[in-house]
Write an enzyme that holds these catalytic residues in place. Structure first.
Site, short mmCIF file in Angstrom:
data_model
loop_
_atom_site.label_atom_id
_atom_site.label_comp_id
_atom_site.label_asym_id
_atom_site.label_seq_id
_atom_site.Cartn_x
_atom_site.Cartn_y
_atom_site.Cartn_z
N CYS A 1 5.68 4.24 2.33
CA CYS A 1 6.37 5.42 2.84
C CYS A 1 6.68 5.28 4.33
O CYS A 1 7.78 5.62 4.78
CB CYS A 1 5.52 6.66 2.59
SG CYS A 1 6.44 8.22 2.65
N MET B 1 6.79 10.72 -0.82
CA MET B 1 6.81 10.00 -2.09
C MET B 1 5.53 10.30 -2.86
O MET B 1 4.58 10.89 -2.33
CB MET B 1 6.95 8.50 -1.89
CG MET B 1 5.74 7.85 -1.28
SD MET B 1 5.87 6.07 -1.15
CE MET B 1 4.10 5.66 -1.07
N GLY C 1 0.82 -1.20 0.00
CA GLY C 1 0.00 0.00 0.00
C GLY C 1 0.86 1.25 0.00
O GLY C 1 2.05 1.21 0.31
N CYS C 2 0.25 2.38 -0.33
CA CYS C 2 1.00 3.62 -0.43
C CYS C 2 1.49 4.10 0.94
O CYS C 2 2.68 4.37 1.12
CB CYS C 2 0.17 4.70 -1.12
SG CYS C 2 -1.49 4.93 -0.43
N TYR C 3 0.58 4.20 1.91
CA TYR C 3 1.01 4.60 3.25
C TYR C 3 2.03 3.64 3.85
O TYR C 3 3.03 4.07 4.43
CB TYR C 3 -0.20 4.70 4.18
CG TYR C 3 -1.05 5.95 4.05
CD1 TYR C 3 -0.49 7.22 4.18
CD2 TYR C 3 -2.41 5.86 3.83
CE1 TYR C 3 -1.27 8.36 4.08
CE2 TYR C 3 -3.21 6.99 3.72
CZ TYR C 3 -2.64 8.24 3.85
OH TYR C 3 -3.41 9.37 3.75
#
Length: 346
Positions: free
Chosen positions: A154, A312, A149-151
């Site tokens: 990062c 990001m 996932g994106c979170y």
């Protein structure tokens, strides 16, 4: 050439996959899948592809797709990939799933947080978590990759080195994160209307966001113990980008040089993770449109805490770019192929 098919090619992550793969010298897109736009010209959905993509959208028949593709990207809502996946598909094509269906190793935790029944639990153990900087060697031999996932991407990359080296107490981790509106997908939602988002910032998923167990699991592997943390995401009025600010208590007194050496140990040779100079805080604008993650830290001796920061692009490194990075590893290509572009600025 790597023949690639995309299920969910008309969502934001799927559209970004198309953009990136069009610039990949070893890849040909053979399937633009979209349940909502079957038989419509892809360039009519994304006009930026006018006179670039001359193909119609197809359906989400993964079995048929597996007969003509080497790799299948599923940029779909949770549950769809698991409901379609079977042994015949995996015997013909590699699968990179951009949803959360195979990220968590405990099916009970998945069903608890995502509120749906998992349709293919038999593949959970086999799936490799596709965070290249941590699982590179496993990804190379995988036939099923769970794109992070994106979170979690990062957050994990910002915190991982200090957890791994036992410099911080993982029980004290607090993550504050901000994301642009593209992270919510392309579907029409009242909360994402211009008038709702513009000139506004809000927390959401407080104490219950579905990326929480994913971050906890990955940092738990690093810590060698179960990790429980606070994760609070916020929606901010911009198109792209994620900014993570995380806090944790230090286990011992350390200098800037000691902590910097730890980050350098993990990331100095990494193409897409940039450890910024001292006192330079990451900004989303510095990574927009790119596959880079900028990280840094600040020691606060007054509170005996360290502040870990990362920025990001949620659609590139947080989704499509990372998926391409995984594909490159799975097919023995240079890891950065198709991803060597400078961030957009301004």
């Amino acid at each position: 050439m790597i023949r690639a098919g995309i299920i969910g090619a008309t969502g934001y992550a799927g559209g970004e996959l198309v953009r990136l793969l069009m610039g990949h010298k070893d890849t040909e897109i053979v399937w633009y899948g979209s349940r909502s736009y079957v038989n419509e010209q892809y360039a009519s959905i994304y006009q930026n592809m006018f006179q670039i993509v001359d193909a119609k959208c197809l359906d989400d028949n993964m079995e048929e797709l597996a007969s003509c593709a080497d790799v299948i990207f599923t940029a779909t809502p949770q549950g769809l990939c698991a409901s379609l996946l079977n042994e015949e598909i995996l015997s013909r094509a590699k699968v990179i799933d951009l949803s959360a269906d195979f990220r968590l190793k405990d099916v009970k935790i998945y069903e608890e947080w995502y509120k749906i029944q998992h349709k293919a639990p038999q593949y959970i153990r086999e799936a490799v978590y596709g965070l290249c900087e941590i699982n590179r060697e496993k990804i190379k031999n995988a036939r099923l990759v769970a794109n992070p996932g994106c979170y979690p991407t990062c957050s994990t990359l910002s915190i991982y080195p200090l957890v791994k080296e036992r410099l911080i107490d993982p029980a004290t981790i607090i993550i504050d994160a901000k994301s642009g509106t593209s992270g919510a997908g392309r579907g029409a939602k009242t909360d994402n209307l211009y008038c709702e988002v513009n000139e506004n910032i809000k927390a959401y998923g407080v104490a219950g966001h579905r990326h929480t167990p994913e971050i906890e699991e990955q940092l738990g592997y690093a810590a060698g113990e179960k990790v429980t943390l606070n994760f609070t995401p916020h929606l901010v009025p911009m198109n792209r980008g994620i900014l993570v600010t995380a806090y944790a208590s230090l286990k011992k007194e350390v200098s800037y040089e000691e902590v910097k050496a730890v980050y350098d140990q993990y990331y100095e040779q990494e193409r897409f993770v940039r450890v910024l100079p001292k006192d330079v805080c990451p900004q989303t604008k510095w990574v927009e449109g790119s596959n880079y993650v900028d990280v840094n830290f600040k020691i606060d001796p007054r509170t005996n805490r360290v502040i870990m920061m990362g920025a990001m692009d949620n659609l590139v490194k947080g989704a499509a770019g990372q998926a391409v990075q995984n594909m490159n590893l799975m097919f023995g290509r240079d890891e950065s192929e198709g991803l060597e572009f400078v961030p957009l600025f301004p």
